[in-house]
Scaffold this active site. Sequence first.
Site, short mmCIF file in Angstrom:
data_model
loop_
_atom_site.label_atom_id
_atom_site.label_comp_id
_atom_site.label_asym_id
_atom_site.label_seq_id
_atom_site.Cartn_x
_atom_site.Cartn_y
_atom_site.Cartn_z
N LYS A 9 -7.59 37.33 15.60
CA LYS A 9 -7.30 38.42 16.53
C LYS A 9 -7.76 39.77 15.97
CE LYS A 9 -3.28 36.03 18.49
NZ LYS A 9 -1.88 36.19 18.95
N TYR A 49 -5.04 34.61 28.65
CA TYR A 49 -3.58 34.44 28.51
C TYR A 49 -2.89 34.29 29.87
CZ TYR A 49 -3.40 35.31 23.46
OH TYR A 49 -3.52 35.21 22.09
N PHE A 57 5.81 40.51 27.64
CA PHE A 57 4.86 41.02 26.66
C PHE A 57 3.40 40.92 27.11
CE2 PHE A 57 5.99 36.64 25.43
CZ PHE A 57 4.75 36.01 25.44
N ARG A 85 -2.06 24.49 13.72
CA ARG A 85 -0.75 25.11 13.97
C ARG A 85 0.06 25.23 12.68
NH1 ARG A 85 0.96 25.75 18.97
NH2 ARG A 85 3.11 25.08 18.63
N THR A 91 4.81 31.48 15.57
CA THR A 91 4.36 32.70 16.27
C THR A 91 5.05 33.94 15.69
OG1 THR A 91 4.08 31.42 18.29
CG2 THR A 91 4.20 33.81 18.55
N ARG A 102 0.27 33.38 9.11
CA ARG A 102 1.11 34.42 9.71
C ARG A 102 2.16 34.95 8.73
NH1 ARG A 102 1.37 31.20 15.44
NH2 ARG A 102 -0.26 32.34 16.53
N ASN A 112 -0.21 38.91 15.15
CA ASN A 112 0.07 37.77 14.26
C ASN A 112 -1.21 37.07 13.78
OD1 ASN A 112 -0.55 36.56 16.66
ND2 ASN A 112 1.29 35.31 16.81
N GLU A 126 -9.23 26.35 26.66
CA GLU A 126 -9.54 27.51 25.81
C GLU A 126 -10.95 27.42 25.22
OE1 GLU A 126 -4.98 28.71 24.60
OE2 GLU A 126 -6.27 27.87 23.05
P1 CMP Z 1 -0.46 33.42 20.56
O1 CMP Z 1 -0.32 32.19 19.75
O2 CMP Z 1 -1.80 34.02 20.71
O3 CMP Z 1 0.15 33.14 22.02
C1 CMP Z 1 0.67 34.15 22.84
C2 CMP Z 1 0.80 35.44 22.09
O4 CMP Z 1 1.72 36.34 22.67
C3 CMP Z 1 1.38 35.18 20.70
O5 CMP Z 1 0.48 34.54 19.89
C4 CMP Z 1 1.77 36.57 20.29
O6 CMP Z 1 0.65 37.32 19.84
C5 CMP Z 1 2.25 37.09 21.62
N1 CMP Z 1 3.70 36.93 21.74
C6 CMP Z 1 4.41 35.83 21.81
N2 CMP Z 1 5.71 36.05 21.94
C7 CMP Z 1 5.81 37.36 22.00
C8 CMP Z 1 6.90 38.23 22.14
N3 CMP Z 1 8.16 37.76 22.26
N4 CMP Z 1 6.65 39.53 22.13
C9 CMP Z 1 5.39 39.99 22.03
N5 CMP Z 1 4.30 39.20 21.89
C10 CMP Z 1 4.52 37.91 21.87
#
Ligand code: CMP
Length: 138
Positions: A9, A49, A57, A85, A91, A102, A112, A126
């Site tokens: 990212k 997304y 978010f 993963r 996450t 992470r 992240n 994807e």
């Molecule tokens: P990713 O694995 O790219 O999938 C969705 C993304 O949303 C996640 O990583 C984070 O970057 C973001 N994300 C997920 N949960 C939250 C949250 N509670 N608040 C803000 N961002 C989030």
Amino acid sequence: MERTLSIIKPDGVAKGLIGEVIKRFESHGLKVAALKMISMNKKQAEGFYDVHRQKSFFNSLTDFMSSGPCVVLILEGEGAIEKNRQLMGATDYTKADPGTIRADFASSIEQNIVHGSDGPETARYEIGYFFNALEIVR
Ligand code: CMP
């Protein structure tokens, strides 16, 4: 052989972690089957997304993902989706296992460092979102 989509990212790219992240993938048996650097606009980030469109978010996440360049990769290997993963960690980086990408580098739940497909169907969608057949090594 399984394939999964990974994104380094904008925060990972800005922190100079492209090499570090790819080293972790390669040293754990994941092969790079495709790779490129991109800069998504807001609409492209929203499309990627789309499943999170109703989440609180979503706007902040898509602003962040369109704030700078990303590196997108296809990783290939046995159990590639799950292996990726595990290497990423949870996450929420405060809940990620020590030694994961992470846990080591993320600065918030949003920023992240990496994204990884969460299942086979997501991986197919994807991968198709970013790569055409000519760009994928056979
Ligand atoms: P990713 O694995 O790219 O999938 C969705 C993304 O949303 C996640 O990583 C984070 O970057 C973001 N994300 C997920 N949960 C939250 C949250 N509670 N608040 C803000 N961002 C989030």
